[in-house]
Design a protein around this motif. Sequence first.
Motif, PDB file in Angstrom:
ATOM      1  N   ALA A   7      -3.661  -0.817  -7.942  1.00 51.29           N
ATOM      2  CA  ALA A   7      -4.340   0.318  -7.299  1.00 51.29           C
ATOM      3  C   ALA A   7      -4.883   1.281  -8.347  1.00 51.29           C
ATOM      4  O   ALA A   7      -6.018   1.774  -8.239  1.00 51.29           O
TER       5      ALA A   7
ATOM      6  N   LEU B 194      -6.577   5.635   2.345  1.00 47.14           N
ATOM      7  CA  LEU B 194      -6.720   4.221   1.999  1.00 47.14           C
ATOM      8  C   LEU B 194      -7.959   3.635   2.659  1.00 47.14           C
ATOM      9  O   LEU B 194      -8.330   4.016   3.772  1.00 47.14           O
TER      10      LEU B 194
ATOM     11  N   ALA C  25      -7.273  -1.618  -0.692  1.00 50.59           N
ATOM     12  CA  ALA C  25      -6.318  -2.543  -0.074  1.00 50.59           C
ATOM     13  C   ALA C  25      -6.550  -3.970  -0.563  1.00 50.59           C
ATOM     14  O   ALA C  25      -5.598  -4.721  -0.828  1.00 50.59           O
TER      15      ALA C  25
ATOM     16  N   LEU D 126       0.825  -1.217   0.000  1.00 47.37           N
ATOM     17  CA  LEU D 126       0.000   0.000   0.000  1.00 47.37           C
ATOM     18  C   LEU D 126       0.856   1.263   0.000  1.00 47.37           C
ATOM     19  O   LEU D 126       0.379   2.344  -0.334  1.00 47.37           O
TER      20      LEU D 126
END
Length: 713
Positions: free
Chosen positions: A419, A348, A353, A340
């Motif tokens: 992501a 976040l 995640a 991350l």
Amino acid sequence: MSLTAVSAVLGAVGSGMANEAGRWAWESTGGYVRRIVGREIPAPVAPGELDAVALMVSERLRQDPRLASSWTAFANRVSGPGRGTAADFTPRARQPGLPASTRFFTDRKEALKSLDREASRRADGTPRLALVHGAEGMGTSTLAVHWGVRRAGLFPDGQLYADLAGGTTAVRGTGTVLRGLLRQLGLPAEEMPTAADQLSEFFRGWVADLRLLIVLDHVHSAAQIRPLLTSAPAVFTIVVARSPFPGLDAVRVPVGPLADKDAVRLLTQLLDKPAIAAARATLPSVLARCGGSPYALRAAAPRLTEPVSGTQAGGDPVRAAAQDTYGALDPGTARLYRLLAVREWPALDAAVAARVAGVTPQDAGRGLEELADGLLLERDTTADGRARYHYRPAVRGHAESVAVQEDGIAGCSAAMARALRWYVDLSTSAAHQALPESWRVPAPSGTRETPAFESRGEALDALIAESGNLIQAVHCAEESGDPASAVRLCRSLWPLQLKAGRHEMLLPALRAGARLADAHLPGSADAGALHAQLAHTLTELSLWDEAEAEALAAGRAEEAAGHKRGHASATEFLGLLRLRQWRFQEAYECFEEADAVLATIGAGDAGTADVPRARALLERHRGRALRGPGRFEESRDRLETALRHFRAEGDTYNTARTLTDLAETWLDESDTAAARPLVEAAITTLSGQSAEYHVAHLRSMRERCTAGEHGAG
């Protein structure tokens, strides 16, 4: 009729363009100025230009009593209730903006006394200002918040907090911070000036008589916060920074390492005396490794009796603490912690995640909570009740370096790509659900993981909540050599521009998107769309020269791509800019040109279904442009044509806008009897639609109609 009075009216109207009523007033003012002076006058932008226009107007008013009487009535109309002024609306209940304070706090007596002295000193015209500074993990933010909570009684009008994200890639611009502070005070975005250079003065005026605490966290320079500072006698500003910087006339409050006795006291508060006694053998090495950092001490507390390998020895106690905590994580949570951190995402959550780590959202949520419990992530309080997290800069630095070592460059790149794909999927899905009828929004990716929202409002709220991540994702795509993702992300920002007005925040991302589209997709519909979006935002920020260049670039790209609907829209954007600039004849010509392009769209072309509504909007715009030079009968013909379409389609929003335009044309001719039923119809149309500013504007018009009818009687 004085120069000062005319300048005041022009300035007040110019600063109120954030809402529909304010933009109406600005266009109306341009028309009045044109008719008074006898020729078209470009809208003033700089203060000197405004004074020059005011001088021309005041000289003509002194020469012609009829014009003077008309101007007086008009000035009362555009600068009175309904245009959108702070006095017209009651702000929401003011809310404390400070984050939660800490339960355990020790030492810092001198720092607290310094803040007490600055907050209570006699007002002398200089800002009440303190600079709290110290290395990361020394508790500077905690000190500012703790003091604010203890002294809340000194600030009955509110305690405001802004994180300026200094030292990260997500540094917040001054305009964005000012708007955030004003929102905390309960001021709607529609009340705030659109031009960035007006915001600082507006903010100072709004807080001048308030008793406020303002905490500006993670500041990196004096220039960053100078527009936020005020000399209001009851406003106290605490600036929090890593180190003192020049150019700030503030009381300096240094925050250094805790002495060993205070460090032990903090550990005792966190644990208890028996636990400290049991750790007698390891305590000296723990204290040495933590280096007096409250953060490191808190992180070390759960493992106080475990042997410590090495000391902090002049290094970074925050990174040392992160390494110690990281070593105790299970493999899955450790991997989550590493991956991350590959990109600096502002907020976040479990969804991103899960995508990054390839686990379920439930497992990701548990991992995030474990990381937050171990102080490897910071929990954020959000308005929507969802759990969000962010890294401290030094902790993220540690996590990123470990990721490179353990996952390699390929693993880090793959995590970042996952992501990025998540934010592309999320943004296109939310944008489509927020504006399902808009051809500007790209088609959603259609992946199973993207959420479904119960309403347009919920989808827009999701875009607002994710806006910081989406902006970061645009820059991530640019740096990763993925222009297609950057373009899709930027096009998904359209609802945030159109419905949420987050122009200042979005501007850097939109510039990047247009730049990438030009480089990789020249002459395409995507390039045209992004230049048009950029033109829209620049227009709303009163950066008109840049907006013109972008609108022209959009038109060229759309024409080259053969995208007629986009070509017409870009030309329409240019016409709307011309209206804002008081260039009414040029605006009319743009709307004529746009309509001619729409007329060429055939049954098989893209955007065919949208043509009738688009042409009706252009009819309305042409009516507005004709009103400027006083061609009222022609203006009403155009507006009535548009009104018939909107009523037939059940488009209540544009029906009310067009009714308002028609009423304005009659009021320009002082025919209140003709204007009154149109105003009443517009108010009825907007009933229950949460259009407070528009309705307030209409009520002001109704009052003028009533006053005119009584005067005639």
